[in-house]
Motif scaffolding. Sequence first.
Motif, PDB file in Angstrom:
ATOM      1  N   THR A   1       0.932  -1.150  -0.138  1.00 27.15           N
ATOM      2  CA  THR A   1      -0.115   0.083  -0.008  1.00 27.15           C
ATOM      3  C   THR A   1       0.691   1.397  -0.121  1.00 27.15           C
ATOM      4  O   THR A   1       1.871   1.331   0.697  1.00 27.15           O
ATOM      5  CB  THR A   1      -0.772   0.073   1.196  1.00 27.15           C
ATOM      6  OG1 THR A   1      -1.669  -1.190   1.227  1.00 27.15           O
ATOM      7  CG2 THR A   1      -1.803   1.186   1.265  1.00 27.15           C
ATOM      8  N   TYR A   2       0.368   2.314  -0.971  1.00 26.16           N
ATOM      9  CA  TYR A   2       0.990   3.775  -0.852  1.00 26.16           C
ATOM     10  C   TYR A   2       0.143   4.506   0.181  1.00 26.16           C
ATOM     11  O   TYR A   2      -1.013   4.453   0.293  1.00 26.16           O
ATOM     12  CB  TYR A   2       0.954   4.169  -2.077  1.00 26.16           C
ATOM     13  CG  TYR A   2       2.067   3.579  -3.113  1.00 26.16           C
ATOM     14  CD1 TYR A   2       3.379   4.145  -3.221  1.00 26.16           C
ATOM     15  CD2 TYR A   2       1.698   2.775  -3.831  1.00 26.16           C
ATOM     16  CE1 TYR A   2       4.367   3.559  -3.875  1.00 26.16           C
ATOM     17  CE2 TYR A   2       2.720   2.369  -4.914  1.00 26.16           C
ATOM     18  CZ  TYR A   2       4.129   2.694  -4.892  1.00 26.16           C
ATOM     19  OH  TYR A   2       4.922   2.261  -5.475  1.00 26.16           O
TER      20      TYR A   2
ATOM     21  N   LYS B   1       3.345  15.352   7.805  1.00 25.57           N
ATOM     22  CA  LYS B   1       4.655  15.611   8.511  1.00 25.57           C
ATOM     23  C   LYS B   1       4.229  16.015   9.956  1.00 25.57           C
ATOM     24  O   LYS B   1       3.377  16.674  10.317  1.00 25.57           O
ATOM     25  CB  LYS B   1       5.315  16.958   7.893  1.00 25.57           C
ATOM     26  CG  LYS B   1       5.963  16.648   6.416  1.00 25.57           C
ATOM     27  CD  LYS B   1       6.806  17.690   5.942  1.00 25.57           C
ATOM     28  CE  LYS B   1       7.293  17.370   4.644  1.00 25.57           C
ATOM     29  NZ  LYS B   1       7.893  18.705   4.123  1.00 25.57           N
ATOM     30  N   SER B   2       4.746  15.090  10.901  1.00 24.50           N
ATOM     31  CA  SER B   2       4.561  15.312  12.378  1.00 24.50           C
ATOM     32  C   SER B   2       5.614  15.127  13.362  1.00 24.50           C
ATOM     33  O   SER B   2       5.566  15.196  14.518  1.00 24.50           O
ATOM     34  CB  SER B   2       3.450  14.051  12.575  1.00 24.50           C
ATOM     35  OG  SER B   2       4.000  12.797  12.595  1.00 24.50           O
ATOM     36  N   SER B   3       6.881  14.917  12.646  1.00 22.11           N
ATOM     37  CA  SER B   3       8.285  14.786  13.600  1.00 22.11           C
ATOM     38  C   SER B   3       8.632  15.951  14.082  1.00 22.11           C
ATOM     39  O   SER B   3       8.413  17.060  13.544  1.00 22.11           O
ATOM     40  CB  SER B   3       9.058  13.835  12.911  1.00 22.11           C
ATOM     41  OG  SER B   3       9.620  14.867  11.814  1.00 22.11           O
TER      42      SER B   3
ATOM     43  N   THR C   1       2.440  19.347   3.901  1.00 23.33           N
ATOM     44  CA  THR C   1       2.452  18.508   2.576  1.00 23.33           C
ATOM     45  C   THR C   1       2.607  17.088   3.139  1.00 23.33           C
ATOM     46  O   THR C   1       2.831  17.115   4.565  1.00 23.33           O
ATOM     47  CB  THR C   1       3.640  18.861   1.835  1.00 23.33           C
ATOM     48  OG1 THR C   1       4.727  18.881   2.721  1.00 23.33           O
ATOM     49  CG2 THR C   1       3.403  20.194   1.093  1.00 23.33           C
ATOM     50  N   SER C   2       2.716  16.214   2.267  1.00 21.44           N
ATOM     51  CA  SER C   2       2.591  14.809   2.656  1.00 21.44           C
ATOM     52  C   SER C   2       3.943  14.070   2.547  1.00 21.44           C
ATOM     53  O   SER C   2       4.509  14.449   1.432  1.00 21.44           O
ATOM     54  CB  SER C   2       1.392  14.052   2.345  1.00 21.44           C
ATOM     55  OG  SER C   2       0.252  14.586   2.907  1.00 21.44           O
TER      56      SER C   2
END
Length: 341
Positions: free
Chosen positions: A37-38, A43-45, A66-67
């Motif tokens: 799966t893609y 962004k969370s770090s 953005t992802s």
Amino acid sequence: MELCSQLAYSRSLWPGKGYFYYVDNNGAKKALATDKTYLRSGKSSFTEAFSSNYAMKNTSVHDLATSNIQYIEECYVPPFVNEINCQFSLRIKANSTCPDVCNELNIKTILCQLSDLYADNGGYKELAYRYAKNVLMGNWLWKNQDCRGYSITIHLSDGELLTIKDAHKLDWNASWKEDDSDTLTQLTDFIANALADKSKYGYMDITACLAVGGGDEVIPSQEFIQDKKSKYPNRQFSKMKFNDQTDTVAFHSQKIGAALQLIDDWWLDDVSDKRLRVNEYGSDRSDVVARRHPTLANDFYTLIQRSEEWIDSLQRNHQITDEVHFIMAVLVKGGLFNKTT
């Protein structure tokens, strides 16, 4: 007693790889396959926006929205399947009774005497009791324990069949129902005999039957990916070839062994609810701390130097201390214990 320059013990518990499968309506065993799966992951770090000193990085409000694209493997129960199984084998040999390699005869004699006295005073039964609990409680299923319920079935090499119907209801510190307690006693005796007597090699096949629902997630072992290439998933699961040569997801044998070794609650003076995986320095991975740091004088290498003291105590009092239980648990685990210069 000082450790010698060459000292090694072979492990006494040899779990095999654990493999998942289910049984279809025709009674055929089928592999649990993976999906690729893609994912779009936001962004969370911490490092996306901050430096290590908490200084803000030069990012715009759009940058953090953005992802990141991730390519991973997942595993789910097929539709209309209500049960899956996970099975592994366990071999037990009495390898802790004497070093596998030791280049000083007097040290070998001391260590063999310690294990003999430990066996004579029923020490292996305490270790076996703890290993048996981990087997019967299904702790080796790890996160897959969080299902709708599961049972454990064990085929022993002496022909006995052991079953725990509601293994998910068992608690380490609580009393067990009579039937379950009898099963625990029987498995404890089997493991203890195999650990203490080289002539009583033990073997068992262990199967967990998990009640699930179609689409439930299954969490096997994850492979370490050193070279991440775009055409392969960044997260890949451990697998085994099934009987029709298709891949089924699996546990690494080391992951199963780690669960069986979760028996060290001797590291505190008071009774502790936190059992650690047997480790020379009492590695507590959840708190990232060594519970048996050498400064506490309760690590394996400090304690084993006192082997002659433990031998004298066992000969006089026939009482096994927590320190001796821990030493023998490490020797059952096996490893290289050389003193290097």
